[in-house]
Scaffold this motif. Structure first.
Motif, PDB file in Angstrom:
ATOM      1  N   ARG A  42       4.942  -1.521  -4.172  1.00 55.99           N
ATOM      2  CA  ARG A  42       5.241  -2.021  -2.824  1.00 55.99           C
ATOM      3  C   ARG A  42       6.735  -2.247  -2.637  1.00 55.99           C
ATOM      4  O   ARG A  42       7.308  -1.858  -1.616  1.00 55.99           O
ATOM      5  CB  ARG A  42       4.450  -3.313  -2.526  1.00 55.99           C
ATOM      6  N   ALA A  43       7.394  -2.860  -3.596  1.00 57.17           N
ATOM      7  CA  ALA A  43       8.841  -3.071  -3.495  1.00 57.17           C
ATOM      8  C   ALA A  43       9.573  -1.735  -3.422  1.00 57.17           C
ATOM      9  O   ALA A  43      10.504  -1.565  -2.618  1.00 57.17           O
ATOM     10  CB  ALA A  43       9.343  -3.892  -4.678  1.00 57.17           C
ATOM     11  N   SER A  44       9.149  -0.775  -4.209  1.00 58.35           N
ATOM     12  CA  SER A  44       9.790   0.541  -4.221  1.00 58.35           C
ATOM     13  C   SER A  44       9.587   1.285  -2.915  1.00 58.35           C
ATOM     14  O   SER A  44      10.480   1.999  -2.446  1.00 58.35           O
ATOM     15  CB  SER A  44       9.260   1.367  -5.395  1.00 58.35           C
ATOM     16  N   ASN A  47      12.031  -0.237  -0.453  1.00 58.35           N
ATOM     17  CA  ASN A  47      13.408   0.141  -0.754  1.00 58.35           C
ATOM     18  C   ASN A  47      13.661   1.642  -0.662  1.00 58.35           C
ATOM     19  O   ASN A  47      14.800   2.084  -0.785  1.00 58.35           O
ATOM     20  CB  ASN A  47      13.800  -0.358  -2.148  1.00 58.35           C
ATOM     21  N   ALA A  93       6.005  -9.926  -3.130  1.00 55.93           N
ATOM     22  CA  ALA A  93       6.876  -8.772  -3.382  1.00 55.93           C
ATOM     23  C   ALA A  93       7.635  -8.386  -2.117  1.00 55.93           C
ATOM     24  O   ALA A  93       8.838  -8.091  -2.170  1.00 55.93           O
ATOM     25  CB  ALA A  93       6.055  -7.591  -3.896  1.00 55.93           C
ATOM     26  N   GLU A  94       6.960  -8.385  -0.990  1.00 57.12           N
ATOM     27  CA  GLU A  94       7.628  -8.033   0.263  1.00 57.12           C
ATOM     28  C   GLU A  94       8.689  -9.055   0.632  1.00 57.12           C
ATOM     29  O   GLU A  94       9.808  -8.698   1.013  1.00 57.12           O
ATOM     30  CB  GLU A  94       6.609  -7.909   1.399  1.00 57.12           C
ATOM     31  N   THR A  97      11.690  -8.857  -1.695  1.00 58.39           N
ATOM     32  CA  THR A  97      12.398  -7.585  -1.520  1.00 58.39           C
ATOM     33  C   THR A  97      13.154  -7.543  -0.195  1.00 58.39           C
ATOM     34  O   THR A  97      14.253  -6.995  -0.114  1.00 58.39           O
ATOM     35  CB  THR A  97      11.403  -6.412  -1.621  1.00 58.39           C
ATOM     36  N   ARG A  98      12.613  -8.133   0.843  1.00 56.61           N
ATOM     37  CA  ARG A  98      13.217  -8.069   2.182  1.00 56.61           C
ATOM     38  C   ARG A  98      14.109  -9.278   2.477  1.00 56.61           C
ATOM     39  O   ARG A  98      14.046  -9.855   3.567  1.00 56.61           O
ATOM     40  CB  ARG A  98      12.125  -7.980   3.239  1.00 56.61           C
ATOM     41  N   ILE A 131       9.052  -8.270  -9.882  1.00 52.59           N
ATOM     42  CA  ILE A 131       9.581  -7.943  -8.556  1.00 52.59           C
ATOM     43  C   ILE A 131      11.103  -7.808  -8.624  1.00 52.59           C
ATOM     44  O   ILE A 131      11.680  -6.850  -8.094  1.00 52.59           O
ATOM     45  CB  ILE A 131       9.147  -8.999  -7.515  1.00 52.59           C
ATOM     46  N   THR A 134      12.046  -4.617 -10.519  1.00 53.89           N
ATOM     47  CA  THR A 134      11.794  -3.442  -9.684  1.00 53.89           C
ATOM     48  C   THR A 134      12.915  -3.258  -8.674  1.00 53.89           C
ATOM     49  O   THR A 134      13.414  -2.142  -8.479  1.00 53.89           O
ATOM     50  CB  THR A 134      10.447  -3.574  -8.955  1.00 53.89           C
ATOM     51  N   ASN A 135      13.342  -4.348  -8.053  1.00 51.34           N
ATOM     52  CA  ASN A 135      14.448  -4.261  -7.106  1.00 51.34           C
ATOM     53  C   ASN A 135      15.735  -3.804  -7.787  1.00 51.34           C
ATOM     54  O   ASN A 135      16.494  -3.023  -7.215  1.00 51.34           O
ATOM     55  CB  ASN A 135      14.631  -5.586  -6.364  1.00 51.34           C
ATOM     56  N   ASN A 138      15.265  -0.074  -8.294  1.00 51.67           N
ATOM     57  CA  ASN A 138      15.365   0.601  -6.997  1.00 51.67           C
ATOM     58  C   ASN A 138      16.829   0.776  -6.600  1.00 51.67           C
ATOM     59  O   ASN A 138      17.237   1.841  -6.117  1.00 51.67           O
ATOM     60  CB  ASN A 138      14.653  -0.186  -5.900  1.00 51.67           C
TER      61      ASN A 138
END
Length: 153
Positions: A42-44, A47, A93-94, A97-98, A131, A134-135, A138
């Motif tokens: 989801r994070a990927s 991004n 995660a959203e 990430t956001r 998370i 992953t960021n 990304n």
């Protein structure tokens, strides 16, 4: 497309070693590999990291996840395929990430209470770290233009 350069995590061996330790800590946190991959996917997606999206889809498929669940990650709110705990993790995660999209706390108390009810402190720590990692990947991959399907190392 070819990457602009070798992944910086491999150019600087200390970074690779640190990331390996990070991954080990996440794996010791008590959340399933499938949940790690779901939130990383989801994070990927958010991004726009094609290399990571492809890798997480591959990992989820290899782990036995159904095509329905994998395809529905981008629309998890409307899809019936996820548990309450997975939904809380995907929302986290959203939100994490956001960060640039926020107008209030990045993680509101209501969401924090949901994830804290679904996961113990060790699991929640692993979830937050996966998370964040992953960021990191990304950002590395989109910067160097790592193509989908690339082999690292």
């Amino acid at each position: 497309m070819q990457a602009r350069m070798k992944n910086p995590a491999y150019v600087l061996p200390a970074a690779s070693k640190g990331i390996g330790s990070f991954i080990q800590a996440i794996n010791d946190g008590g959340i399933s590999h499938e949940l790690q991959e779901l939130v990383a996917l989801r994070a990927s997606q958010i991004n726009g990291c094609s290399a990571c999206v492809q890798a997480h889809v591959h990992n989820l498929t290899k782990a036995g996840e159904t095509a329905e669940r994998v395809a529905a990650v981008a629309a998890w709110r409307e899809a019936p395929f996820f548990t309450d705990a997975e939904r809380a993790a995907l929302e986290l995660a959203e939100r994490v990430t956001r960060l640039a999209d926020r107008s209030a706390d990045s993680v509101p108390d209501e969401l924090w209470d949901e994830v804290a009810d679904a996961f113990d402190e060790k699991q929640l720590s692993a979830l937050i770290l996966v998370i964040a990692l992953t960021n990191l990947f990304n950002r590395l991959n989109t910067t160097i233009r790592e193509p989908a399907g690339a082999t690292w190392g």
